[in-house]
Scaffold this active site. Structure first.
Site, short mmCIF file in Angstrom:
data_model
loop_
_atom_site.label_atom_id
_atom_site.label_comp_id
_atom_site.label_asym_id
_atom_site.label_seq_id
_atom_site.Cartn_x
_atom_site.Cartn_y
_atom_site.Cartn_z
N ASP A 1 43.67 24.25 65.45
CA ASP A 1 44.89 23.43 65.35
C ASP A 1 44.75 22.69 64.01
OD1 ASP A 1 47.30 22.50 67.21
OD2 ASP A 1 46.59 20.69 66.23
N ASN B 1 48.24 26.37 58.07
CA ASN B 1 48.30 27.72 58.63
C ASN B 1 49.71 28.11 59.08
OD1 ASN B 1 48.18 29.20 61.55
ND2 ASN B 1 46.81 30.16 60.07
N GLN C 1 50.85 22.28 76.21
CA GLN C 1 50.23 23.60 76.22
C GLN C 1 50.38 24.30 77.58
OE1 GLN C 1 48.26 23.99 73.03
NE2 GLN C 1 48.66 26.13 73.43
N LYS D 1 43.51 21.09 75.61
CA LYS D 1 43.48 20.76 74.18
C LYS D 1 42.28 19.88 73.92
CE LYS D 1 46.12 21.39 70.49
NZ LYS D 1 47.11 22.45 70.23
N SER E 1 46.27 34.49 70.66
CA SER E 1 44.95 34.13 71.15
C SER E 1 44.70 34.85 72.48
CB SER E 1 44.84 32.63 71.37
OG SER E 1 44.57 31.94 70.17
P1 NDP Z 1 46.74 22.83 59.28
O1 NDP Z 1 45.64 21.87 59.35
O2 NDP Z 1 46.48 24.19 58.77
O3 NDP Z 1 47.92 22.22 58.40
C1 NDP Z 1 48.52 21.02 58.75
C2 NDP Z 1 49.60 20.69 57.72
O4 NDP Z 1 50.36 19.58 58.18
C3 NDP Z 1 49.01 20.28 56.39
O5 NDP Z 1 49.90 20.60 55.37
C4 NDP Z 1 48.89 18.76 56.55
O6 NDP Z 1 48.86 18.04 55.35
C5 NDP Z 1 50.15 18.45 57.33
N1 NDP Z 1 49.91 17.26 58.16
C6 NDP Z 1 48.98 17.10 59.12
N2 NDP Z 1 49.02 15.87 59.64
C7 NDP Z 1 49.99 15.24 59.00
C8 NDP Z 1 50.53 13.93 59.09
N3 NDP Z 1 50.04 13.04 59.97
N4 NDP Z 1 51.56 13.64 58.28
C9 NDP Z 1 52.05 14.54 57.38
N5 NDP Z 1 51.59 15.79 57.26
C10 NDP Z 1 50.58 16.13 58.05
O7 NDP Z 1 47.35 22.88 60.74
P2 NDP Z 1 48.31 23.98 61.40
O8 NDP Z 1 49.21 24.57 60.38
O9 NDP Z 1 47.48 24.86 62.22
O10 NDP Z 1 49.15 23.06 62.40
C11 NDP Z 1 50.42 22.49 62.05
C12 NDP Z 1 51.18 22.15 63.30
O11 NDP Z 1 51.40 23.35 64.07
C13 NDP Z 1 50.48 21.19 64.27
O12 NDP Z 1 51.46 20.40 64.91
C14 NDP Z 1 49.84 22.11 65.29
O13 NDP Z 1 49.63 21.46 66.51
C15 NDP Z 1 50.92 23.17 65.39
N6 NDP Z 1 50.50 24.47 65.91
C16 NDP Z 1 49.48 25.17 65.35
C17 NDP Z 1 49.14 26.41 65.84
C18 NDP Z 1 48.08 27.25 65.22
O14 NDP Z 1 47.90 28.38 65.67
N7 NDP Z 1 47.39 26.81 64.19
C19 NDP Z 1 49.82 26.98 67.01
C20 NDP Z 1 50.93 26.20 67.48
C21 NDP Z 1 51.22 24.99 66.95
P3 NDP Z 1 47.45 17.47 54.80
O15 NDP Z 1 46.69 18.65 54.32
O16 NDP Z 1 47.85 16.52 53.71
O17 NDP Z 1 46.80 16.77 55.96
O1 2IT Z 2 49.25 24.39 69.69
C1 2IT Z 2 48.83 25.55 69.87
O2 2IT Z 2 49.40 26.36 70.60
C2 2IT Z 2 47.61 25.97 69.14
N1 2IT Z 2 47.07 25.18 68.38
C3 2IT Z 2 47.02 27.32 69.37
C4 2IT Z 2 46.17 27.35 70.60
C5 2IT Z 2 45.39 28.61 70.85
O3 2IT Z 2 44.63 28.59 71.83
O4 2IT Z 2 45.51 29.58 70.11
#
Ligand code: NDP
Ligand code: 2IT
Length: 445
Positions: free
Chosen positions: A165, A239, A110, A125, A376
């Site tokens: 996250d 997301n 980050q 984080k 953000s």
């Molecule tokens: P969500 O919780 O909305 O969704 C996560 C997704 O990934 C779900 O479909 C979940 O499946 C799957 N998943 C999670 N853990 C595992 C695992 N161990 N093995 C297989 N599938 C898995 O999270 P986000 O969409 O917010 O985050 C997804 C990724 O993006 C993460 O790496 C996060 O750090 C990154 N990220 C998120 C940001 C944000 O703004 N939200 C910003 C930047 C990066 P299930 O429902 O079955 O657990």
């Molecule tokens: O991994 C990431 O950049 C996030 N989960 C978003 C962090 C934030 O502060 O919006």
């Protein structure tokens, strides 16, 4: 032995049980090695030794009561990694796999991601090993309240601003913000990803997925290509995956597969996103249930098989190390054109090497998924000014930020490595700003 190697060796000893953290550090240190040769002043200021060590690590007990009246205990974390260029900023992850090493890897990444956005945000984080799956609304609310009743004293709009996250979305942010406001007796923008009725920003929900696609378009443009007409495979269905799918479709591409931690769906006609949104955002069900609505689609158990599907663009948007060397080779054999990381560190080092060796356009997470935290940052700016921008204003700023990140990473790559090596470029550009700021502020922490 080079300085990077000696710092890494020390960490391997001290953090042997934190493999994801070591993986993230190794990649950055390898990239900045060439920079340090030209910058003895940064070496002298001890930047490398300092930057791999969090400024502060918080670990706390979270006690709550489940629906059966049983007392439950989870572990909470906040790693305040680096505040040289702004208040700590980064998400909170609620997932049973969370431990200190995972939070340290995410906090470390980050720092550089936030630096690349050009906004004043340091790196941090947090999260918990709490598993939201199968919990009732009441249990999720009580857990969030218990978590924030511990975290609140360590955060604030000018100190540390958490967000979502994995496992933390609008619902959880709402419950945490309510508790934060109750305890502090103030209405401050100490969290982002808030709801639109209480200080959230339009476009934040969509930002990571949309930003990922804007970044992918920038990469494709360097080869005279675009998303339009391309077949796209996206892992995850949370997301980031949902809004990446939405933007790919708006840009004229076709997403044919999505997954969750149980398995993946393949819909050759193109994913029906309304169905996925209803299943995942509203009903919180499994991706398998997509077949009830689209009988022509197929479902396979297990998530790694998704990379066997032939595609032009692959966007891993689930979790760390979900795409390994074997999957990368399959994608290359299937003539993948571009891979961009929506998740944090989803590709293993072997996978990244295979993509780069085969000249696949590769967008590393720090750059490609920075749109979420950038927006953000825009939410923080609106909160400070006590006003709200329109969706179009936020989206235009996001697009501009993603274009700039791509440009910065490419320029740094051109100067120190190969112009197509955006891994090195993103690491170097992100590192230099933070290193300069640390040096300028003297030997503090
Ligand atoms: P969500 O919780 O909305 O969704 C996560 C997704 O990934 C779900 O479909 C979940 O499946 C799957 N998943 C999670 N853990 C595992 C695992 N161990 N093995 C297989 N599938 C898995 O999270 P986000 O969409 O917010 O985050 C997804 C990724 O993006 C993460 O790496 C996060 O750090 C990154 N990220 C998120 C940001 C944000 O703004 N939200 C910003 C930047 C990066 P299930 O429902 O079955 O657990
Ligand atoms: O991994 C990431 O950049 C996030 N989960 C978003 C962090 C934030 O502060 O919006």
């Amino acid at each position: 032995m080079s300085l990077s190697e000696s710092v890494l060796n020390r960490l391997r000893h001290q953090s042997a049980h934190e493999p994801e953290f070591l993986q993230a550090v190794q990649e950055v240190l390898e990239s900045v090695e060439k920079v340090l040769v030209k910058r003895p002043d940064l070496v002298e200021a001890g930047i490398l030794d300092r930057i791999v060590e969090p400024e502060k690590v918080l670990m706390f007990r979270v006690t709550w009561v489940d629906d059966h009246g049983k007392v439950q205990v989870n572990r909470g974390y906040r790693v305040q990694f680096n505040s040289a260029i702004g208040p700590y900023k980064g998400g909170l992850r609620f997932h049973p796999s969370v431990n200190l090493g995972i939070i340290k890897f995410l906090g470390f990444e980050q720092i550089f991601k936030n630096s690349l956005t050009g906004l004043a945000m340091g790196g941090g984080k947090g999260g918990s090993d709490f598993d939201p799956k199968g919990k009732s609304e009441g249990e999720v609310m009580r857990f969030c309240q218990a978590f924030m009743s511990q975290l609140w004293r360590h955060i604030g709009p000018e100190t540390d601003v958490p967000a979502g996250d994995i496992g933390v979305g609008g619902r959880e942010i709402g419950y945490m913000y309510g508790t934060y406001r109750q305890i502090t007796n103030a209405f401050w923008g100490a969290l982002t990803g808030k709801g639109l009725t209480y200080g959230g920003s339009l476009g934040r929900t969509e930002a990571t997925g949309y930003g990922l696609c804007y970044f992918t378009e920038e990469m494709l443009e360097t080869r005279g290509e675009m998303v339009r007409g391309k077949t796209v495979v996206i892992s995850g269905s949370g997301n980031v995956a949902i809004y990446a799918t939405e933007k790919v479709h708006q840009l004229g591409g076709v997403v044919v597969a999505l997954s969750d931690s149980n398995g993946y769906i393949y819909d050759p006609d193109g994913i029906d996103l309304q169905v996925v949104k209803q299943l995942k955002e509203v009903e919180r069900r499994r991706i398998k249930d997509y077949l009830n609505y689209r009988p022509r689609a197929k479902y396979e158990e297990g998530c790694s098989g998704i990379w066997n599907i032939k595609c032009d663009i692959a966007l891993p948007c689930a979790t760390q190390n979900e795409l390994d060397g074997q999957a990368a080779q399959t994608l290359v054999n299937n003539k993948v054109l571009a891979v961009a990381e929506g998740a944090n560190m989803p590709c293993t080092p072997e996978a990244v090497e295979i993509f780069q060796k085969n000249k696949v356009l590769f967008g590393p997470a720090k750059a490609a998924n920075a749109g979420g935290v950038a927006t953000s940052g825009l939410e923080m700016a609106q909160n400070s000014m006590k006003l709200s921008w329109t969706f179009e204003e936020v989206d235009a700023k996001l697009k501009e930020i993603m274009r700039n990140i791509h440009k910065k990473a490419r320029e740094a790559a051109k100067e120190y490595a190969d112009p197509d090596d955006l891994v090195a470029g993103a690491n170097i550009a992100g590192f230099l700003k933070v290193a300069e700021a640390m040096k300028a502020q003297g030997i503090t922490f």
